[in-house]
Design a protein around this motif. Structure first.
Motif, PDB file in Angstrom:
ATOM      1  N   LYS A   1       0.860  -1.175   0.000  1.00  0.00           N
ATOM      2  CA  LYS A   1       0.000   0.000   0.000  1.00  0.00           C
ATOM      3  C   LYS A   1       0.905   1.236   0.000  1.00  0.00           C
ATOM      4  N   PHE A   2       0.467   2.253  -0.714  1.00  0.00           N
ATOM      5  CA  PHE A   2       1.279   3.465  -0.824  1.00  0.00           C
ATOM      6  C   PHE A   2       0.571   4.639  -0.166  1.00  0.00           C
ATOM      7  N   TYR A   3       1.337   5.518   0.416  1.00  0.00           N
ATOM      8  CA  TYR A   3       0.765   6.789   0.863  1.00  0.00           C
ATOM      9  C   TYR A   3       1.776   7.911   0.669  1.00  0.00           C
ATOM     10  N   SER A   4       1.214   9.091   0.554  1.00  0.00           N
ATOM     11  CA  SER A   4       1.998  10.245   0.168  1.00  0.00           C
ATOM     12  C   SER A   4       2.457  11.016   1.399  1.00  0.00           C
ATOM     13  N   THR A   5       3.717  11.427   1.408  1.00  0.00           N
ATOM     14  CA  THR A   5       4.223  12.285   2.479  1.00  0.00           C
ATOM     15  C   THR A   5       4.922  13.485   1.827  1.00  0.00           C
ATOM     16  N   PRO A   6       4.122  14.462   1.399  1.00  0.00           N
ATOM     17  CA  PRO A   6       4.687  15.597   0.658  1.00  0.00           C
ATOM     18  C   PRO A   6       5.682  16.403   1.490  1.00  0.00           C
ATOM     19  N   PRO A   7       6.538  17.156   0.819  1.00  0.00           N
ATOM     20  CA  PRO A   7       7.656  17.818   1.510  1.00  0.00           C
ATOM     21  C   PRO A   7       7.253  18.816   2.596  1.00  0.00           C
TER      22      PRO A   7
END
Lengths: 81, 189
Positions: free
Chosen positions: A29-35
């Motif tokens: 599973k993927f999740y986003s951790t933006p800068p």
């Protein structure tokens, strides 16, 4: 943020499996951790995009640029036909 | 008062006739974490927040309305020439019997917009934390729509909108720091 490694804005985890799960495992599973999660209050004098580039990217500041692509599509079938 | 500029904040181009995508996009139109909810939330909270961050809420609320306009344009383009049969195939039969191809503030599942999607607690920290959460939820929604979409031109506009959510979240996080800061207090040592 670990400055030794290049910044990765996608994290993954492997969901737990039970012996009788009906569907084949999705794998990761993927999740986003933006800068922006790692910056705190924006320091002064950060590098900027040109105005034309900024209008396209949605941010003036290079540090916030975070291109998103469907992480499940790589090498696999798209989830929607 | 506002001045209106008769153009979109970012161009909206749709390359494929795909009413199903319009259905998904309605999540960002009239959904809990959509642009309407965002705009109304910030517009309303700005009256009862420390003065230093009123302008931020005002500016972001205004921008959310321009995002709402982009989403509306996407939904309009994706459905404008669709026949009733095509709308039925896209899962929009219920929408059609109620609205024809008119736009309406409901989410992807057809649930109409409600003010209970938004909050105004009056506590600056609680409200700003809600705003940060709202931006992250909207960012995630854009990701899931991009995952579901095969339209490269539409995805281009959606990526712009997702990037704006990131910037808004950043500014709300900074607003929390401003509100936490006690430099305005008189300190006696």
């Amino acid at each position: 943020m670990n400055s030794q490694q290049p910044f990765q804005s996608v994290r993954t985890y492997i969901p737990p499996r039970s012996p009788f799960d009906p569907c084949p495992p999705i794998g990761r599973k993927f999740y986003s951790t933006p800068p922006h999660l790692f910056l705190g209050v924006q320091p002064p004098d950060l590098p900027q995009f040109s105005p034309a580039e900024a209008l396209r990217k949605g941010t003036l500041w290079k540090v916030f640029a975070d291109y998103y692509e469907n992480p499940y599509r790589k090498g696999g079938k798209p989830r929607h036909g | 008062m506002w001045t209106y500029e008769k153009k979109l904040q970012y161009p909206v181009k749709v390359s494929t006739c795909n009413p199903t995508l319009a259905k998904y996009l309605m999540e960002q139109y009239g959904g809990a974490d959509g642009e309407l909810a965002a705009a109304l939330r910030y517009m309303n909270q700005r009256y009862t927040i420390p003065e230093k961050v009123i302008g931020l809420l005002n500016d972001i609320a205004t921008e959310e309305f321009s995002h709402l306009e982009m989403i509306a344009t996407m939904i309009y383009k994706l459905t404008k020439d669709a026949t009733p049969d095509q709308l039925r195939e896209a899962g929009l039969a219920e929408h059609y019997v109620s609205h024809d191809s008119a736009l309406f503030y409901s989410n992807a599942a057809g649930v109409p917009f409600t003010a209970s999607y938004i909050q105004a607690k009056g506590d600056p920290i609680a409200d700003l934390y809600e705003d940060i959460a709202a931006e992250e939820k909207a960012r995630a929604t854009y990701q899931w729509i991009i995952d579901m979409s095969d339209d490269p031109d539409l995805n281009d506009s959606l990526r712009f909108l997702r990037e704006r959510e990131i910037v808004h979240s950043q500014r709300f996080r900074e607003a929390v720091e401003i509100v936490k800061d006690d430099r305005s207090q008189q300190k006696i040592f």
